[in-house]
Scaffold this motif. Structure first.
Motif, mmCIF file in Angstrom:
data_model
loop_
_atom_site.group_PDB
_atom_site.id
_atom_site.type_symbol
_atom_site.label_atom_id
_atom_site.label_comp_id
_atom_site.label_asym_id
_atom_site.label_seq_id
_atom_site.Cartn_x
_atom_site.Cartn_y
_atom_site.Cartn_z
ATOM 1 N N THR A 1 0.909 -1.149 -0.096
ATOM 2 C CA THR A 1 -0.048 0.040 0.020
ATOM 3 C C THR A 1 0.872 1.239 0.024
ATOM 4 N N GLY A 2 1.962 1.168 0.715
ATOM 5 C CA GLY A 2 2.899 2.439 0.914
ATOM 6 C C GLY A 2 3.396 2.571 -0.568
ATOM 7 N N TYR A 3 3.892 1.610 -1.188
ATOM 8 C CA TYR A 3 4.567 1.772 -2.694
ATOM 9 C C TYR A 3 3.566 2.000 -3.468
ATOM 10 N N PHE A 4 2.329 1.819 -3.398
ATOM 11 C CA PHE A 4 1.120 2.177 -4.217
ATOM 12 C C PHE A 4 0.902 3.499 -4.040
ATOM 13 N N MET A 5 0.933 4.002 -2.805
ATOM 14 C CA MET A 5 0.695 5.678 -2.433
ATOM 15 C C MET A 5 1.885 6.508 -3.237
ATOM 16 N N GLY A 6 3.030 6.062 -2.889
ATOM 17 C CA GLY A 6 4.394 6.580 -3.315
ATOM 18 C C GLY A 6 4.287 6.624 -5.015
ATOM 19 N N ALA A 7 3.928 5.529 -5.534
ATOM 20 C CA ALA A 7 3.961 5.464 -6.828
ATOM 21 C C ALA A 7 2.830 6.457 -7.764
ATOM 22 N N LEU A 8 1.835 6.703 -7.138
ATOM 23 C CA LEU A 8 0.851 7.783 -7.605
ATOM 24 C C LEU A 8 1.217 9.100 -7.094
ATOM 25 N N GLY A 9 1.283 9.242 -5.798
ATOM 26 C CA GLY A 9 1.482 10.461 -5.202
ATOM 27 C C GLY A 9 2.558 11.345 -5.664
ATOM 28 N N LEU A 10 3.947 10.767 -5.766
ATOM 29 C CA LEU A 10 5.129 11.288 -5.933
ATOM 30 C C LEU A 10 5.056 12.008 -7.313
ATOM 31 N N PRO A 11 4.739 11.387 -8.377
ATOM 32 C CA PRO A 11 4.408 11.891 -9.595
ATOM 33 C C PRO A 11 3.543 13.329 -9.656
ATOM 34 N N VAL A 12 2.179 13.046 -8.884
ATOM 35 C CA VAL A 12 1.447 14.161 -8.815
ATOM 36 C C VAL A 12 2.239 15.301 -8.266
ATOM 37 N N HIS A 13 3.070 15.175 -7.049
ATOM 38 C CA HIS A 13 3.746 16.029 -6.286
ATOM 39 C C HIS A 13 4.735 16.869 -7.433
ATOM 40 N N SER A 14 5.524 16.016 -8.130
ATOM 41 C CA SER A 14 6.438 16.752 -9.167
ATOM 42 C C SER A 14 5.804 17.501 -10.327
ATOM 43 N N TYR A 15 4.648 16.902 -10.591
ATOM 44 C CA TYR A 15 3.657 17.699 -11.645
ATOM 45 C C TYR A 15 3.480 19.081 -11.088
#
Length: 506
Positions: free
Chosen positions: A117-131
């Motif tokens: 679940t943590g991997y999943f959160m990071g995989a979707l959340g970090l690109p959103v933050h970068s964008y």
């Protein structure tokens, strides 16, 4: 699209064998007659039962997205997240777990969930933050929620599609899942459909007789939420009844190795962050709406006039380690009872029946029962006991509990909405309906002639996978030891020239 083979052709009568559905069908002329043209027999027909169910699932998930829309901007003023029933951990934890600041889960912040679940959160959340850093005009929280909602909805549709594949003769069973109000209001409260998706894929691979690959999926599910690995217990029971332990062993080992491999990077590199999930669950007190919460409320009312007196539930609330041990012990005793039921039943229970009982027992005796946990039971009850009447009563109880829970959360902020006793009543109703579903499943295990799924599949378990086949002779001896007759499934040779397999040692 070619016609289904006769053994997989949808059984129209299965839709109206349920008394509730049969009653509703009277509004449109009653059940299909014996000489009517079967819908699936009409060549070129597009709107088959599976496609209708899938379309309904997409519609319900789209409505779920609309239902959550008041909360998407993150501007949760005046308790809008509770008054509109649109609260979601997905949006709240984007900020609480530091994803909005570009923090890598576990490395920069100790995430409170298992690693997948943590991997999943990071995989979707970090690109959103970068964008979002290069596009400051976007609402990062809203983008994060919407991307998660899309992926979780795809996983939900996939899970429903797998149920349709597992119940080709009973496609309307999947509609219990597809059109459920539970999905409407809880689908994206948290990341539970991630674990459900892994579980559904694992079960499909199990049925297709790939036990090791099924174990891989169960292990991934356990690394997302714990409960998918509970199915290994029911698999062990069926393996004992058939004497085919290797299928269980291969699935068990694959699940364990998979869980370890996906946990190992975080376990080694950021051990303290990895321990966060386990420590949090160990330290958490009695949570809202649980069996223990209800007991503590009764204690408080019983001893309200006796200053200094404490009931047992209140004492447990103040001694969390003892509460943990008692909760685990009760769950363990429940599993032992399910083991005895599975071994002594007159006919080998179906895998999904036992899996439902194990997960339900875990929830009933757990000190934490979050509102989205209801999703764990929904696909299992569809596979275990697809009868609309009892499921609808349970659904009403779950929706009523959710409404009372949000009212309590508003009250915790200082604005009383309902008396606490009303919330306890809603919690009790939910617990009782889950217990009743368990009782109904146990009844059909003990009286297999009442099992609608067995009736459709000629007495077989469509989910047995590599454990489909004759029982081992030792079951007859066990039942006689307990004063019972021989099993309804008499031991027999698999092939005329092959002896029945002996029960492996250990």
């Amino acid at each position: 699209m070619s016609a289904l083979p006769p053994t997989d052709r949808p059984d129209v009568s299965s839709a109206t064998s349920d008394g509730f559905v049969r009653g509703l069908s009277e509004a449109i002329g009653g059940p299909l007659g014996a000489h009517a043209v079967r819908p699936d027999a009409q060549p070129g027909r597009f709107w088959t039962a599976p496609r209708i169910v899938m379309a309904l699932a997409c519609l319900v998930l789209a409505l779920s997205w609309v239902q959550k829309s008041p909360c998407m901007d993150g501007n949760w003023q005046k308790n809008v997240q509770y008054t509109r029933y649109c609260y979601t951990d997905v949006l709240a934890l984007y900020f609480a777990e530091g994803l909005n600041e570009g923090k890598v889960p576990y490395r920069d912040h100790p995430v409170e969930y298992p690693v997948v679940t943590g991997y999943f959160m990071g995989a979707l959340g970090l690109p959103v933050h970068s964008y979002g850093e290069t596009h400051p005009d976007i609402n990062q929280g809203s983008w994060f929620y919407n991307i998660n909602a899309l992926v979780l909805s795809i996983l939900a549709v996939m899970s429903i599609g797998i149920i349709l594949a597992l119940r080709r003769r009973r496609p309307w069973d999947a509609a219990i899942f597809a059109v459920s109000p539970i999905v409407l209001v809880t689908a994206t409260i948290n990341w539970d459909f991630l674990a459900i998706g892994f579980f559904a894929l694992g079960l499909y691979l199990w049925v297709k007789r790939y036990p090791a690959w099924a174990g891989v999926l169960f292990g991934l599910g356990a690394a997302a939420k714990l409960w998918p690995v509970f199915i290994l217990g029911p698999i062990l029971i069926l393996a004992l009844r058939t004497g085919r332990l290797w299928a269980f062993i291969s699935s068990f080992l694959a699940a364990g190795v998979t869980w370890l491999l996906v946990n190992l990077p975080v376990m080694i590199l950021w051990h303290e962050s990895w321990l966060r999930f386990f420590r949090l669950n160990d330290e958490r007190p009695i949570d809202w709406g649980t069996f223990w919460y209800i007991g503590r409320y009764i204690d408080s009312k019983w001893n309200s006039g006796n200053a200094g007196d404490q009931g047992p539930f209140q004492w447990l609330s103040d001694h969390v380690p003892t509460l943990n041990h008692l909760s685990y012990a009760l769950f363990g005793l429940s599993c032992l009872a399910i083991l005895l039921l599975g071994l002594l039943a007159p006919r080998r229970p179906r895998l999904s029946q036992l899996a439902f009982l194990v997960v339900a027992a875990f929830l009933i005796f757990s000190k934490v029962w979050s509102q989205q946990y209801v999703l764990w039971l929904l696909p299992l009850v569809v596979l275990a006991r697809p009868k609309w009447g009892a499921v609808l009563v349970w659904t009403v109880a779950e929706i009523g509990y959710l409404a009372a829970f949000y009212a309590e959360l508003i009250g915790a902020g200082g604005t009383a909405v309902i008396p606490e006793g009303t919330f306890v009543l809603a919690s009790t109703f939910r617990l009782v309906t889950v217990a009743v579903l368990c009782g109904l499943v146990v009844r059909e295990i003990w009286r297999p002639e009442l099992d609608a799924v067995r009736e459709t599949y000629d007495g077989r378990d469509p989910d047995a996978g590599p454990l489909d086949g004759p029982e081992h002779p030792w079951i007859t001896g066990l039942r006689r030891f307990f004063g019972m007759g021989p099993s309804d499934e008499a031991p027999q040779r698999v092939h005329k020239d092959e002896p029945a397999a002996p029960l492996p040692a250990g």
